[in-house]
Design an enzyme around this catalytic site. Structure first.
Site, PDB file in Angstrom:
ATOM      1  N   ASP A  10       0.867  -1.161   0.000  1.00 49.34           N
ATOM      2  CA  ASP A  10       0.000   0.000   0.000  1.00 49.34           C
ATOM      3  C   ASP A  10       0.919   1.230   0.000  1.00 49.34           C
ATOM      4  OD1 ASP A  10      -2.263   1.733   0.610  1.00 49.34           O
ATOM      5  OD2 ASP A  10      -1.468   1.796   2.662  1.00 49.34           O
TER       6      ASP A  10
HETATM    7 MG   LIG Z   1      -2.908   3.212   3.529  1.00 54.77          MG
END
Ligand SMILES: [Mg+2]
Length: 229
Positions: A10
């Site tokens: 991420d």
């Molecule tokens: Mg994040």
């Protein structure tokens, strides 16, 4: 050595400090509007923004609905009528400047890029994420970047990960590990896709959900021993 072939990172608040970028952009926007930037204004914006993105993750709002209404809703709280779309455009130009790295992110990807295929999986706006990854210096270290805007789906939707795996031949989900700070988007999403999961939880938030990550770390450096297992 672990058997992982691919690592899926991420971006926001995992590799790049989105909080810092966001605060800086919001501060500049408030300055433009001659609204004092205080703890209260900051909290008010974050609450509105989080509610909208949560609705997006649940498929209740489109991305455009989120980004084009958040500032009209926010400034309304402070008795200002603004053009939400115009405000978003200005905010985004400020946001694109933010590429502060999370501690250890550069070293981590630099070391791991030779041993693993490194991919980015992020919910966000393609242009913004691309600019931030380039200006941070992380861009050359990753093999491919998947942004929800391009895929038409977002984490934690299974379809997002289907899109990703369709584009990575010769990789099965069990050979991958996803690393992210969101229990919902990254960990639940990763589990649905059949990946092992690593929850980056620097603030030691108590997990009150039913989502149980494979691993949990408080710093990016703690990923090394996991991968060496
Ligand atoms: Mg994040």
């Amino acid at each position: 050595m672990s058997t992982y072939k691919a690592l899926f990172f991420d971006v926001d608040d995992t590799l790049l400090d989105f909080c810092a970028a966001e605060n800086n952009a919001l501060q500049l926007l408030c300055k433009d509007q001659q609204l004092a930037f205080t703890q209260e204004t900051e909290t008010s914006y974050k609450t509105i923004n989080q509610q909208l993105w949560r609705a997006f993750e649940e498929g209740k709002l489109s991305r455009d609905e989120v980004i084009n209404t958040r500032f009209s809703l926010f400034f309304k709280e402070w008795d200002q009528e603004v053009d939400g779309i115009l405000m978003e455009r200005t905010y985004r130009s400020y946001l694109e400047q933010g590429h502060q790295l999370i501690d250890g992110a550069m070293e981590l990807l630099t070391q791991l890029q030779h041993k693993y295929e490194i991919y980015i999986v992020t919910n966000g706006v393609s242009r913004t994420q691309d600019i931030r990854l380039r200006s941070s210096g992380l861009h050359p270290l990753v093999k491919q970047i998947f942004v929800s805007e391009d895929t038409g789906f977002q984490k934690p939707m299974k379809e997002f990960f289907d899109y990703v795996f369709d584009r990575i031949p010769n990789l099965v989900p069990s050979e991958g590990l996803i690393i992210g700070d969101s229990l919902n988007a990254d960990i639940r999403g990763g589990q649905k896709a059949g990946l092992d999961t690593c929850w980056y939880n620097p603030n030691r938030v108590v997990n009150q959900t039913e989502v149980k990550p494979t691993y949990e770390i408080q710093s990016l450096q703690q990923l090394y021993p996991i991968l060496e297992k």
